[in-house]
Design a protein around this motif. Sequence first.
Motif, short mmCIF file in Angstrom:
data_model
loop_
_atom_site.label_atom_id
_atom_site.label_comp_id
_atom_site.label_asym_id
_atom_site.label_seq_id
_atom_site.Cartn_x
_atom_site.Cartn_y
_atom_site.Cartn_z
N GLY A 196 19.04 -51.47 -43.59
CA GLY A 196 19.85 -50.31 -43.96
C GLY A 196 20.36 -49.57 -42.75
N ALA A 197 20.72 -48.32 -42.97
CA ALA A 197 21.41 -47.53 -41.96
C ALA A 197 20.65 -47.42 -40.63
CB ALA A 197 21.70 -46.14 -42.51
N GLY A 198 19.32 -47.47 -40.70
CA GLY A 198 18.51 -47.35 -39.48
C GLY A 198 18.74 -48.50 -38.51
N THR B 113 21.56 -47.06 -36.16
CA THR B 113 21.47 -45.77 -35.45
C THR B 113 21.45 -45.98 -33.93
OG1 THR B 113 19.08 -45.76 -35.72
CG2 THR B 113 20.34 -44.47 -37.31
N GLU B 114 20.82 -47.07 -33.48
CA GLU B 114 20.78 -47.32 -32.04
C GLU B 114 22.14 -47.77 -31.49
OE1 GLU B 114 16.87 -49.34 -30.84
OE2 GLU B 114 16.62 -49.03 -32.99
N SER B 115 23.08 -48.04 -32.41
CA SER B 115 24.47 -48.30 -31.99
C SER B 115 25.29 -47.01 -31.99
CB SER B 115 25.14 -49.30 -32.94
OG SER B 115 24.54 -50.56 -32.83
N ASP C 200 22.37 -42.30 -39.63
CA ASP C 200 21.96 -42.70 -40.98
C ASP C 200 22.08 -41.49 -41.89
OD1 ASP C 200 19.80 -41.10 -40.39
OD2 ASP C 200 18.32 -42.70 -40.31
N PHE C 201 21.52 -41.56 -43.09
CA PHE C 201 21.59 -40.43 -44.01
C PHE C 201 20.41 -39.49 -43.84
CE2 PHE C 201 24.30 -42.35 -47.70
CZ PHE C 201 25.41 -42.25 -46.90
N ARG C 202 19.20 -40.06 -43.71
CA ARG C 202 18.01 -39.24 -43.93
C ARG C 202 17.20 -38.87 -42.70
NH1 ARG C 202 19.18 -42.35 -48.03
NH2 ARG C 202 19.35 -41.41 -50.09
N SER C 203 17.53 -39.35 -41.52
CA SER C 203 16.78 -38.95 -40.33
C SER C 203 17.09 -37.47 -40.01
CB SER C 203 17.16 -39.81 -39.12
OG SER C 203 16.74 -41.13 -39.33
N THR D 69 22.26 -56.57 -46.28
CA THR D 69 22.38 -55.23 -45.71
C THR D 69 22.98 -54.24 -46.68
OG1 THR D 69 23.23 -53.92 -43.86
CG2 THR D 69 24.64 -55.71 -44.64
N GLN D 70 22.50 -53.00 -46.56
CA GLN D 70 23.10 -51.89 -47.31
C GLN D 70 24.19 -51.23 -46.46
OE1 GLN D 70 19.63 -49.56 -49.32
NE2 GLN D 70 18.77 -50.68 -47.62
N ASN D 71 24.34 -51.70 -45.23
CA ASN D 71 25.30 -51.06 -44.32
C ASN D 71 26.73 -51.50 -44.60
OD1 ASN D 71 23.17 -49.82 -43.20
ND2 ASN D 71 23.14 -50.99 -41.29
N ILE D 72 27.64 -50.65 -44.20
CA ILE D 72 29.06 -50.88 -44.47
C ILE D 72 29.85 -50.97 -43.18
CG2 ILE D 72 28.97 -49.80 -46.76
CD1 ILE D 72 29.97 -47.20 -45.50
N ASP D 73 29.13 -51.15 -42.06
CA ASP D 73 29.78 -51.02 -40.75
C ASP D 73 30.20 -52.34 -40.10
OD1 ASP D 73 27.34 -52.11 -39.76
OD2 ASP D 73 26.51 -50.12 -39.38
N GLY D 74 29.83 -53.47 -40.66
CA GLY D 74 30.26 -54.77 -40.13
C GLY D 74 29.59 -55.18 -38.83
N GLY E 207 14.85 -50.42 -41.05
CA GLY E 207 15.84 -49.36 -40.94
C GLY E 207 16.37 -48.88 -42.27
N THR E 208 15.49 -48.78 -43.23
CA THR E 208 15.92 -48.26 -44.54
C THR E 208 14.83 -47.40 -45.15
OG1 THR E 208 16.52 -48.85 -46.82
CG2 THR E 208 15.29 -50.51 -45.59
N SER E 209 15.26 -46.29 -45.76
CA SER E 209 14.29 -45.41 -46.42
C SER E 209 13.87 -45.98 -47.77
CB SER E 209 14.90 -44.02 -46.62
OG SER E 209 16.05 -44.12 -47.45
N LEU E 210 14.52 -47.05 -48.20
CA LEU E 210 14.23 -47.71 -49.48
C LEU E 210 14.32 -46.71 -50.63
CD1 LEU E 210 11.38 -50.10 -48.28
CD2 LEU E 210 13.70 -50.75 -48.95
N LEU F 201 11.31 -46.28 -38.67
CA LEU F 201 10.80 -45.14 -37.90
C LEU F 201 9.89 -44.26 -38.74
CD1 LEU F 201 13.59 -43.68 -35.59
CD2 LEU F 201 11.40 -44.72 -34.94
N SER F 202 10.33 -43.95 -39.95
CA SER F 202 9.53 -43.06 -40.79
C SER F 202 8.85 -43.86 -41.90
CB SER F 202 10.42 -41.97 -41.39
OG SER F 202 11.46 -42.56 -42.13
N GLU F 203 7.91 -43.20 -42.58
CA GLU F 203 7.22 -43.87 -43.70
C GLU F 203 8.20 -44.08 -44.85
OE1 GLU F 203 3.77 -41.78 -45.01
OE2 GLU F 203 2.84 -41.86 -43.03
#
Length: 257
Positions: free
Chosen positions: A41-43, A46-48, A52-55, A120-125, A208-211, A233-235
Amino acid sequence: MRELGEVEKQTYTAGGMCVDGKIDVLRGWIAASDNIVFFGGAGVSTESGIPDFRSVDGLYNQQWDYPPETILSRTFFDRNPEEYYRFHHAKLVVDGVKPNRAHLRLAGLEREGKLKAVITQNIDGLHQAAGSKNVLELHGSILRAYCTKCRAPYPAERMNHCEGVPHCDVCGGIVRPDIVLYEEPLDQRVMERALDYIQNAEVLIIGGTSLGVYPAAGLIHYYRGSKLALVNLSETPYDRYADLVIHEKIGEVFSQV
Ligand code: CNA
């Protein structure tokens, strides 16, 4: 090779093992398998430089008149395309981004014949930019666009860099990105393929997803193996179901496996 025992499993997930030890375990799983599937997912991006949405520095915590889930909904797009595109141009389109170490390593694992698919849930290619070929985009891509009226394709580059709302050259209808907005169904064929890969995977790496976004997150229930690694990164609500949990930056982890 052997299956993971219950005691080891508790150690891996309960934080009893240091991050380096956990990365060693993941490296071993990857080395021993040629049937790995990645679900992300979005996570992952983030290093690019794509938020993301929730960090804490994600889009939910930025000043905006509406939450991202509202702006990215079908109702909002239809009623207020101007505001949608203000958000789209300001937040979804990030110029000059490049794949990071996670995208690149995943592409490498595919080339080596070890990784079957990136879901992937990402939309960034960015997975395709890194060289991954078998990428299942559950939520579509902002690198494709079409007219809402006549469905003619529209150059995504123009949509992503125009002023205001883009209009179709053929019929003048409003152009939209080929992404799945909230309130819209996911592409059934993509979902079925994703399900098939997950059901048959030996190693499933989730990263990289909050699921927290369904039905995408629900796909992981279909995994039947005993090597489910969660790198986030997060739980997440699924930490306790994983065989290995690594709370670390995904680019850092993938640079070591
Ligand atoms: P999310 O809900 O924002 O969760 C992201 C997760 O990634 C969080 O749990 C973070 O802790 C974690 N995270 C952030 N950076 C890292 C990192 N470097 N390493 C490891 N973990 C990290 O995003 P989801 O993908 O779970 O939510 C699904 C939505 C967000 C999908 O519909 C996406 O389309 C949408 N989205 C996509 C993008 C993109 O395409 N790059 C960007 C923002 C949102």
